[in-house]
Enzyme design. Structure first.
Site, PDB file in Angstrom:
ATOM      1  N   ILE A  43       0.827  -1.217   0.000  1.00 24.81           N
ATOM      2  CA  ILE A  43       0.000   0.000   0.000  1.00 24.81           C
ATOM      3  C   ILE A  43       0.860   1.265   0.000  1.00 24.81           C
ATOM      4  CG2 ILE A  43      -0.271   0.356   2.503  1.00 24.81           C
ATOM      5  CD1 ILE A  43      -3.302   0.661   1.954  1.00 24.81           C
ATOM      6  N   HIS A  75       6.059 -12.201   5.785  1.00 26.13           N
ATOM      7  CA  HIS A  75       5.880 -11.783   4.391  1.00 26.13           C
ATOM      8  C   HIS A  75       7.248 -11.511   3.796  1.00 26.13           C
ATOM      9  CE1 HIS A  75       5.593  -8.368   7.127  1.00 26.13           C
ATOM     10  NE2 HIS A  75       6.152  -7.619   6.189  1.00 26.13           N
TER      11      HIS A  75
HETATM   12  P1  AMP Z   1       7.066  -4.875   7.343  1.00 26.32           P
HETATM   13  O1  AMP Z   1       7.385  -3.483   7.812  1.00 26.32           O
HETATM   14  O2  AMP Z   1       8.255  -5.646   6.844  1.00 26.32           O
HETATM   15  O3  AMP Z   1       6.278  -5.632   8.396  1.00 26.32           O
HETATM   16  O4  AMP Z   1       6.147  -4.704   6.075  1.00 26.32           O
HETATM   17  C1  AMP Z   1       4.779  -4.466   6.158  1.00 26.32           C
HETATM   18  C2  AMP Z   1       4.361  -3.829   4.870  1.00 26.32           C
HETATM   19  O5  AMP Z   1       2.956  -3.894   4.786  1.00 26.32           O
HETATM   20  C3  AMP Z   1       4.760  -2.361   4.731  1.00 26.32           C
HETATM   21  O6  AMP Z   1       5.615  -2.189   3.605  1.00 26.32           O
HETATM   22  C4  AMP Z   1       3.419  -1.649   4.560  1.00 26.32           C
HETATM   23  O7  AMP Z   1       3.489  -0.564   3.654  1.00 26.32           O
HETATM   24  C5  AMP Z   1       2.532  -2.769   4.068  1.00 26.32           C
HETATM   25  N1  AMP Z   1       1.109  -2.608   4.341  1.00 26.32           N
HETATM   26  C6  AMP Z   1       0.539  -2.160   5.471  1.00 26.32           C
HETATM   27  N2  AMP Z   1      -0.800  -2.173   5.351  1.00 26.32           N
HETATM   28  C7  AMP Z   1      -1.072  -2.643   4.099  1.00 26.32           C
HETATM   29  C8  AMP Z   1      -2.269  -2.885   3.361  1.00 26.32           C
HETATM   30  N3  AMP Z   1      -3.480  -2.648   3.885  1.00 26.32           N
HETATM   31  N4  AMP Z   1      -2.164  -3.364   2.101  1.00 26.32           N
HETATM   32  C9  AMP Z   1      -0.945  -3.604   1.549  1.00 26.32           C
HETATM   33  N5  AMP Z   1       0.217  -3.387   2.200  1.00 26.32           N
HETATM   34  C10 AMP Z   1       0.158  -2.915   3.456  1.00 26.32           C
END
Ligand code: AMP
Length: 115
Positions: free
Chosen positions: A32, A101
């Site tokens: 996002i 992820h």
């Molecule tokens: P991390 O910081 O490695 O846990 O990565 C989490 C990722 O999830 C970040 O890059 C966020 O931008 C992404 N993220 C958070 N909320 C969403 C969402 N609703 N849809 C897609 N990505 C998201």
């Protein structure tokens, strides 16, 4: 029952997600808040918190997450320029969502080491 993670809610359709891949064990969605021109998250349906809690039982799943990342990189045209697959783990690793992820980042030169 433990609360659903953000990514489980997206997988279950309770929160919108921009899906680029889906099978019964793995999904991939566009991040996002992209940190590169292409920024995909490859997520196991199984809500493992991170690699730190994975066990031998998850060995094939962990490998498949990387294979899906490489396949998507090919399909999205990143192979020639190169790309990065990243797993952030815990606070110092920069993990903000406690559901394992793999980030697929590409489309521009990426700094190394990361900040
Ligand atoms: P991390 O910081 O490695 O846990 O990565 C989490 C990722 O999830 C970040 O890059 C966020 O931008 C992404 N993220 C958070 N909320 C969403 C969402 N609703 N849809 C897609 N990505 C998201």
């Amino acid at each position: 029952m433990t609360a659903k993670t953000l990514f489980t809610k997206i997988i279950d359709g309770e929160i919108p997600g921009d899906f680029v891949y889906r099978d019964d064990r793995i999904v991939a969605i566009r991040d996002i808040a992209p940190k590169a021109p292409t920024h995909i998250l490859i997520i196991p349906v199984k809500p493992l918190v991170g690699v730190d809690v994975a066990t031998a039982e998850d060995q094939a799943l962990l490998g498949d997450l990387l294979l899906v990342g490489a396949r998507l990189a090919r399909e999205l045209g990143l192979e020639a320029g190169g790309y990065r697959l990243v797993i952030n783990t815990g606070a110092d690793g920069g993990q903000s969502v406690p559901h394992l992820h793999v980030h697929l980042l590409g489309g521009r030169p990426l700094a190394w080491p990361p900040g």
